[in-house]
Design a protein around this motif. Structure first.
Motif, PDB file in Angstrom:
ATOM      1  N   THR A  65       0.841  -1.186   0.000  1.00 57.86           N
ATOM      2  CA  THR A  65       0.000   0.000   0.000  1.00 57.86           C
ATOM      3  C   THR A  65       0.878   1.240   0.000  1.00 57.86           C
ATOM      4  OG1 THR A  65      -1.852   1.069   1.137  1.00 57.86           O
ATOM      5  CG2 THR A  65      -0.140   0.097   2.526  1.00 57.86           C
ATOM      6  N   LYS A  66       0.251   2.371  -0.026  1.00 55.61           N
ATOM      7  CA  LYS A  66       0.993   3.622   0.052  1.00 55.61           C
ATOM      8  C   LYS A  66       1.458   3.844   1.498  1.00 55.61           C
ATOM      9  CE  LYS A  66      -1.646   5.639  -3.759  1.00 55.61           C
ATOM     10  NZ  LYS A  66      -2.572   6.699  -4.203  1.00 55.61           N
ATOM     11  N   GLU A  77       1.348   6.202   3.503  1.00 57.78           N
ATOM     12  CA  GLU A  77       0.451   6.921   4.411  1.00 57.78           C
ATOM     13  C   GLU A  77      -0.629   6.025   5.019  1.00 57.78           C
ATOM     14  OE1 GLU A  77      -0.776   8.383   0.161  1.00 57.78           O
ATOM     15  OE2 GLU A  77       1.048   7.726   1.208  1.00 57.78           O
ATOM     16  N   HIS A 133       9.622  -0.655   3.405  1.00 55.85           N
ATOM     17  CA  HIS A 133       8.943   0.422   2.681  1.00 55.85           C
ATOM     18  C   HIS A 133       9.945   1.189   1.836  1.00 55.85           C
ATOM     19  CE1 HIS A 133      10.417   3.774   5.205  1.00 55.85           C
ATOM     20  NE2 HIS A 133      10.417   2.883   6.165  1.00 55.85           N
ATOM     21  N   LYS A 165       7.375   5.252  -2.138  1.00 55.92           N
ATOM     22  CA  LYS A 165       6.032   5.151  -2.707  1.00 55.92           C
ATOM     23  C   LYS A 165       5.293   3.880  -2.328  1.00 55.92           C
ATOM     24  CE  LYS A 165       6.894   7.993  -6.827  1.00 55.92           C
ATOM     25  NZ  LYS A 165       5.823   8.985  -6.620  1.00 55.92           N
ATOM     26  N   VAL A 166       5.986   2.938  -1.699  1.00 62.90           N
ATOM     27  CA  VAL A 166       5.431   1.607  -1.467  1.00 62.90           C
ATOM     28  C   VAL A 166       5.758   1.128  -0.060  1.00 62.90           C
ATOM     29  CG1 VAL A 166       5.522  -0.819  -2.147  1.00 62.90           C
ATOM     30  CG2 VAL A 166       5.644   0.945  -3.886  1.00 62.90           C
ATOM     31  N   LEU A 179       0.565   1.904  -8.300  1.00 60.37           N
ATOM     32  CA  LEU A 179       1.539   2.852  -8.813  1.00 60.37           C
ATOM     33  C   LEU A 179       0.979   3.572 -10.039  1.00 60.37           C
ATOM     34  CD1 LEU A 179       4.727   0.646  -8.484  1.00 60.37           C
ATOM     35  CD2 LEU A 179       3.945   2.428  -6.931  1.00 60.37           C
ATOM     36  N   LYS A 180       1.277   4.827 -10.148  1.00 63.96           N
ATOM     37  CA  LYS A 180       0.801   5.613 -11.275  1.00 63.96           C
ATOM     38  C   LYS A 180       1.567   5.243 -12.545  1.00 63.96           C
ATOM     39  CE  LYS A 180      -0.399   9.527  -8.307  1.00 63.96           C
ATOM     40  NZ  LYS A 180      -0.133  10.962  -8.007  1.00 63.96           N
ATOM     41  N   ASP A 195       5.031   6.528 -12.766  1.00 61.21           N
ATOM     42  CA  ASP A 195       6.010   6.107 -11.764  1.00 61.21           C
ATOM     43  C   ASP A 195       7.017   5.159 -12.398  1.00 61.21           C
ATOM     44  OD1 ASP A 195       5.084   7.494  -9.535  1.00 61.21           O
ATOM     45  OD2 ASP A 195       3.645   5.928  -9.010  1.00 61.21           O
TER      46      ASP A 195
END
Length: 342
Positions: A90-91, A93, A108, A111-112, A216-217, A220
């Motif tokens: 997940t992200k 956050e 982590h 971004k991941v 992921l975008k 990315d």
């Protein structure tokens, strides 16, 4: 109320919610669940094997109990399917939200984040406790599809530079040669190296669990992110357990993916006190030795040329009756490529 989303219309609703939350929808999953409110889908999540993915909540349900209900149902479905541990990426956050649901953070990247439900990593490490060695320790991670003279050269060279060399054989079965076969070939090929310690990677090095993609975008650098997460897990959790302070890799002139992984290690390992040492790849008169070249020769039925590329133990196996299904598969693949002009 949580329900399984099985129909095409339900899946399309889930896809719309997933994509509205900026995630990528993936078709290949074992099960998808959803939560409705006033006939509106407000949450969805899926499981593919032991990996939870595509968890998406409507904005008004962020931070509430819905995530817990959804994750619990997905975990239970995974346990019923026989998985001892479940993974979610997940992200960063959202890490605290999953930790509140008894997930453990494994590693982590910016971004991941990768988390695990269950004590899989702890149990795997404890199962290898008898392999712990004092002194200067190094590691190589190999797939060996199949085991070649190139792999042997790397391991022999690395073993000379440390007191003990841990040889991790990738366990995930996505290769032509299944794991048990690959492991046995490595075992036979390194028997003369007294300080080589052979073990598998379970889910924790180069596996589907360590290579996330769905959230992921598109812009990315997906491959780089995946590789850094995998390397971080190795460097922060696995290497310290075995006292590993050196990791060895071969130079990679041909494969961009492997070359990128080497670059990710160079960026990531030093921050964890691990030195990356690069060993020049072994070559024949026709170029570098690679497992793909060996598979090509087997596919062509040119077993006589294998002597330049593989140790005697691998060649003997490839010529055996036990390897007949592998030879037939590679030869069929070669014929198919020839027919397709590849």
């Amino acid at each position: 109320m949580i329900v399984e989303l099985a129909s095409n219309s339900e899946r399309k609703m889930a896809q719309a919610l997933i994509e509205a939350r900026g995630l990528a929808f993936e078709e290949c999953v074992d099960v998808t669940y959803g939560i409705y409110e006033s006939e509106q889908l407000v949450a969805t999540g899926s499981r593919a094997g032991n990996i939870l993915k595509m968890l998406a909540l409507a904005p008004e349900h962020q931070g509430g109990s819905v995530l817990g209900e959804l994750a619990t149902e997905l975990v239970m479905s995974g346990l019923r399917a026989g998985h001892e541990s479940l993974f979610v990426y997940t992200k960063p956050e959202f890490v605290l939200s999953f930790q509140a649901l008894n997930f453990t953070l494994l590693a982590h990247q910016e971004k991941v984040a990768l988390l695990e439900y269950g004590q899989g990593l702890t149990k795997w490490l404890e199962s290898k406790k008898g392999l712990m060695r004092p002194g200067l320790n190094g590691a190589v991670v190999v797939n060996c599809n199949p085991f070649t003279n190139g792999h042997l050269y790397l391991i022999e060279n690395a073993a000379q530079r440390v007191d003990s060399l841990y040889v991790f054989v990738v366990k995930e079965d996505r290769s032509v040669f299944p794991f048990n076969m690959r492991y046995w070939l490595v075992e036979q090929g390194v028997r003369h190296i007294s300080n080589a310690v052979l073990l598998d990677t379970s889910h924790y090095i180069v596996s589907g669990a360590t290579f996330p993609t769905y959230f992921l975008k598109k812009d990315d650098p997906i491959a780089r992110i995946q590789m850094e997460l995998d390397v971080t897990l190795f460097a922060s959790r696995i290497a310290p357990y075995f006292g590993i302070t050196r990791r060895f890799v071969g130079t990679e002139p041909n494969c961009a993916l492997t070359g990128g992984y080497n670059a990710a290690m160079l960026r990531t390992l030093p921050a964890h006190g691990i030195e990356l040492q690069v060993v020049e790849r072994k070559q024949t008169d026709t170029g570098v030795i690679s497992a793909s070249k060996v598979r090509e020769l087997v596919g062509q039925g040119d077993l006589a040329r294998l002597a330049d590329y593989v140790p005697t133990t691998t060649r003997t196996f490839l010529e055996s009756d036990e390897a007949a299904p592998i030879r037939e598969r590679l030869q069929q693949d070669f014929r198919n490529r020839a027919l397709n002009g590849c």
